[in-house]
Design an enzyme around this catalytic site. Structure first.
Site, PDB file in Angstrom:
ATOM      1  N   ARG A   1       0.823  -1.227   0.000  1.00  0.00           N
ATOM      2  CA  ARG A   1       0.000   0.000   0.000  1.00  0.00           C
ATOM      3  C   ARG A   1       0.852   1.271   0.000  1.00  0.00           C
ATOM      4  O   ARG A   1       0.525   2.258   0.664  1.00  0.00           O
ATOM      5  CB  ARG A   1      -0.937   0.028   1.215  1.00  0.00           C
ATOM      6  CG  ARG A   1      -2.023  -0.989   1.196  1.00  0.00           C
ATOM      7  CD  ARG A   1      -2.996  -0.733   0.048  1.00  0.00           C
ATOM      8  NE  ARG A   1      -4.148  -1.585   0.175  1.00  0.00           N
ATOM      9  CZ  ARG A   1      -4.175  -2.872  -0.154  1.00  0.00           C
ATOM     10  NH1 ARG A   1      -3.103  -3.433  -0.665  1.00  0.00           N
ATOM     11  NH2 ARG A   1      -5.264  -3.584   0.011  1.00  0.00           N
TER      12      ARG A   1
ATOM     13  N   SER B   1     -10.654  -0.376   2.906  1.00  0.00           N
ATOM     14  CA  SER B   1      -9.975  -0.498   4.202  1.00  0.00           C
ATOM     15  C   SER B   1      -9.533   0.891   4.650  1.00  0.00           C
ATOM     16  O   SER B   1      -8.880   1.604   3.885  1.00  0.00           O
ATOM     17  CB  SER B   1      -8.726  -1.363   4.082  1.00  0.00           C
ATOM     18  OG  SER B   1      -9.068  -2.660   3.695  1.00  0.00           O
TER      19      SER B   1
ATOM     20  N   GLU C   1      -4.887   4.163   5.843  1.00  0.00           N
ATOM     21  CA  GLU C   1      -4.544   3.820   4.467  1.00  0.00           C
ATOM     22  C   GLU C   1      -5.178   4.869   3.566  1.00  0.00           C
ATOM     23  O   GLU C   1      -4.651   5.242   2.532  1.00  0.00           O
ATOM     24  CB  GLU C   1      -5.113   2.426   4.170  1.00  0.00           C
ATOM     25  CG  GLU C   1      -4.565   1.767   2.939  1.00  0.00           C
ATOM     26  CD  GLU C   1      -5.598   1.696   1.848  1.00  0.00           C
ATOM     27  OE1 GLU C   1      -5.201   1.530   0.698  1.00  0.00           O
ATOM     28  OE2 GLU C   1      -6.800   1.820   2.145  1.00  0.00           O
TER      29      GLU C   1
HETATM   30  N1  EPU Z   1     -11.158 -10.370  10.726  1.00  0.00           N
HETATM   31  C1  EPU Z   1     -11.722 -10.300  11.980  1.00  0.00           C
HETATM   32  N2  EPU Z   1     -13.000  -9.841  12.087  1.00  0.00           N
HETATM   33  C2  EPU Z   1     -13.719  -9.470  10.989  1.00  0.00           C
HETATM   34  C3  EPU Z   1     -13.143  -9.530   9.709  1.00  0.00           C
HETATM   35  C4  EPU Z   1     -11.847  -9.987   9.608  1.00  0.00           C
HETATM   36  O1  EPU Z   1     -11.103 -10.653  12.995  1.00  0.00           O
HETATM   37  O2  EPU Z   1     -14.880  -9.081  11.169  1.00  0.00           O
HETATM   38  C5  EPU Z   1      -9.789 -10.901  10.609  1.00  0.00           C
HETATM   39  C6  EPU Z   1      -9.818 -12.336  10.157  1.00  0.00           C
HETATM   40  O3  EPU Z   1      -8.902 -13.068  10.922  1.00  0.00           O
HETATM   41  C7  EPU Z   1      -9.362 -12.286   8.702  1.00  0.00           C
HETATM   42  C8  EPU Z   1      -8.437 -11.093   8.752  1.00  0.00           C
HETATM   43  O4  EPU Z   1      -9.055 -10.183   9.654  1.00  0.00           O
HETATM   44  O5  EPU Z   1      -8.690 -13.441   8.330  1.00  0.00           O
HETATM   45  C9  EPU Z   1      -8.220 -10.445   7.414  1.00  0.00           C
HETATM   46  O6  EPU Z   1      -9.466 -10.066   6.846  1.00  0.00           O
HETATM   47  P1  EPU Z   1      -9.668  -9.938   5.245  1.00  0.00           P
HETATM   48  O7  EPU Z   1      -9.340 -11.207   4.597  1.00  0.00           O
HETATM   49  O8  EPU Z   1     -11.036  -9.371   5.010  1.00  0.00           O
HETATM   50  O9  EPU Z   1      -8.564  -8.914   4.766  1.00  0.00           O
HETATM   51  P2  EPU Z   1      -7.983  -7.575   5.394  1.00  0.00           P
HETATM   52  O10 EPU Z   1      -6.572  -7.825   5.803  1.00  0.00           O
HETATM   53  O11 EPU Z   1      -8.880  -6.996   6.429  1.00  0.00           O
HETATM   54  C10 EPU Z   1      -6.944  -6.774   3.145  1.00  0.00           C
HETATM   55  C11 EPU Z   1      -6.897  -5.530   2.322  1.00  0.00           C
HETATM   56  C12 EPU Z   1      -8.169  -5.380   1.490  1.00  0.00           C
HETATM   57  C13 EPU Z   1      -8.307  -6.608   0.606  1.00  0.00           C
HETATM   58  C14 EPU Z   1      -8.336  -7.861   1.488  1.00  0.00           C
HETATM   59  C15 EPU Z   1      -8.343  -9.129   0.673  1.00  0.00           C
HETATM   60  C16 EPU Z   1      -5.510  -3.928   3.499  1.00  0.00           C
HETATM   61  C17 EPU Z   1      -5.470  -2.652   4.289  1.00  0.00           C
HETATM   62  N3  EPU Z   1      -6.722  -4.356   3.153  1.00  0.00           N
HETATM   63  O12 EPU Z   1      -7.979  -6.607   4.103  1.00  0.00           O
HETATM   64  O13 EPU Z   1      -8.006  -4.243   0.663  1.00  0.00           O
HETATM   65  O14 EPU Z   1      -9.491  -6.533  -0.182  1.00  0.00           O
HETATM   66  O15 EPU Z   1      -7.147  -7.891   2.324  1.00  0.00           O
HETATM   67  O16 EPU Z   1      -7.084  -9.365   0.140  1.00  0.00           O
HETATM   68  O17 EPU Z   1      -4.468  -4.505   3.220  1.00  0.00           O
HETATM   69  C18 EPU Z   1      -8.392  -1.875   0.645  1.00  0.00           C
HETATM   70  O18 EPU Z   1      -7.179  -1.722   0.722  1.00  0.00           O
HETATM   71  O19 EPU Z   1      -9.165  -0.883   0.592  1.00  0.00           O
HETATM   72  C19 EPU Z   1      -8.951  -3.213   0.699  1.00  0.00           C
HETATM   73  C20 EPU Z   1     -10.264  -3.431   0.769  1.00  0.00           C
END
Ligand code: EPU
Length: 326
Positions: A153, A223, A319
């Site tokens: 990012r 995010s 972000e």
């Molecule tokens: N989780 C929780 N509670 C929740 C939701 C998630 O504890 O309600 C935990 C879970 O353990 C899950 C982890 O958070 O495994 C990660 O969640 P998720 O897979 O939804 O991904 P993220 O790390 O929250 C990142 C990117 C997203 C991208 C997704 C999928 C960043 C800042 N965000 O989110 O990107 O779509 O991975 O690859 O790196 C964006 O940048 O705007 C964005 C949406």
């Protein structure tokens, strides 16, 4: 002053002094000279009040193939093209690699600035070069990918010397002519139908569906915070408070931890200040649930940062770009 609500996805009712919308590169130098902030479709910004003059690159459109070989193709695309439309166009042309980046809001130019990433893919490996107008030098510049320093990012265009001072107008990408699906992300792996895994449209639609379940259609900027990257010592300190925190080893020996988990387990899912809310289905996303003001949004951001720091000792970094008023 013009209403700015329609020009950014958080939909906050603020005004901008002027909005400059160049339709071609010829119009960029003049527009740049008159503007304070540069945006694309405004899908990654939080206005903190009424804004100064803004240049949006959203009307810079078009693309052309620069060269093609047996395995790859180099394409130059205008910075204002909508990212998701571009991904679909690439699939239709038989240019592959971007399928996992389906349905990410925003423009092609902004995709570089943020080094967008999702579901096991990111923009960085496809970037060849970036062309843009350098306001300080009053000159067009072409920067090779290495000079853009893409990382999680991050790109050099977020640095104060470049931000709002270098207007990206074209991006060159190298794409694959063969489709080899990236199924490393568990959500994707589980949802892809093995009999259709060689169909790029199936991967595209699968990612689109996963996103639609987790992310709101409107009123967010994706995010809001980055997933923090910690050293081994920092991770150990966090694990002593949060043994179950999800983490992912990075190639540089550090660890990325799930900010969504830190916010969730700090009890903030659904937390609301006025019209600004922590999205209940994905707490890394903040939404404008009902006519949020910039003040409410900013108070929510600060509340989350403070609560997460007090509970877990981890500092969350936005972000989304916060835009101070005039
Ligand atoms: N989780 C929780 N509670 C929740 C939701 C998630 O504890 O309600 C935990 C879970 O353990 C899950 C982890 O958070 O495994 C990660 O969640 P998720 O897979 O939804 O991904 P993220 O790390 O929250 C990142 C990117 C997203 C991208 C997704 C999928 C960043 C800042 N965000 O989110 O990107 O779509 O991975 O690859 O790196 C964006 O940048 O705007 C964005 C949406």
């Amino acid at each position: 002053m013009i209403p700015f609500r329609e020009y950014h996805t958080l939909g906050i009712s603020v005004s901008a002094q002027r909005l400059l919308l160049p339709h071609s590169e010829d119009e960029v130098p003049d527009a740049a000279a008159q503007s304070s902030y540069v945006i694309g479709e405004g899908s990654n910004i939080l206005p903190l009040g009424d804004l100064p003059s803004i240049l949006s690159t959203r009307n810079l459109r078009g693309y052309r193939v620069l060269r093609a070989s047996e395995n790859s193709v180099e394409v130059e695309v205008a910075a204002g093209e909508n990212w998701d439309r571009w991904v679909r166009l690439c699939i239709a042309q038989g240019w592959h690699g971007l399928e996992n980046l389906a349905a990410i809001p925003g423009t092609v130019g902004a995709a570089v600035v943020q080094n967008i990433g999702a579901y096991g893919a990111e923009l960085a490996p496809f970037l060849v070069s970036v062309r843009g107008w350098n306001k300080a030098l009053e000159a067009w510049q072409e920067l090779p990918a290495e000079a853009c320093e893409l990382n999680y990012r991050y790109s050099i265009f977020q640095q104060p010397e470049w931000r709002d001072k270098f207007i990206i107008t074209r991006v060159t990408l190298r794409l694959n002519r063969r489709f080899s699906p990236v199924l490393s992300y568990p959500d994707v792996m589980q949802r892809v139908n093995p009999t259709r895994q060689h169909d790029p449209w199936h991967l595209y639609e699968t990612v689109r569906m996963i996103r639609a379940e987790k992310l709101p259609a409107y009123g967010s900027a994706g995010s809001f915070f980055k997933n923090p990257i910690l050293s081994l010592e920092e991770l150990k300190a966090l694990q002593s408070r949060a043994p179950e925190v999800p983490f992912y080893a990075q190639s540089d020996g550090r660890f990325k931890v799930a900010a969504a988990w830190l916010i969730d387990k700090a009890g903030l899912k659904g937390y609301r200040i006025g019209g600004a809310q922590v999205y209940p289905r994905q707490p890394l996303v903040l939404v404008n649930a009902d006519g949020a003001t910039p003040e409410e949004f900013y108070a929510l951001v600060q509340h989350i940062q403070k609560s997460v720091y007090e509970r877990w000792g981890v500092q969350l970094e936005p972000e989304v770009r916060l835009l101070p008023p005039t």
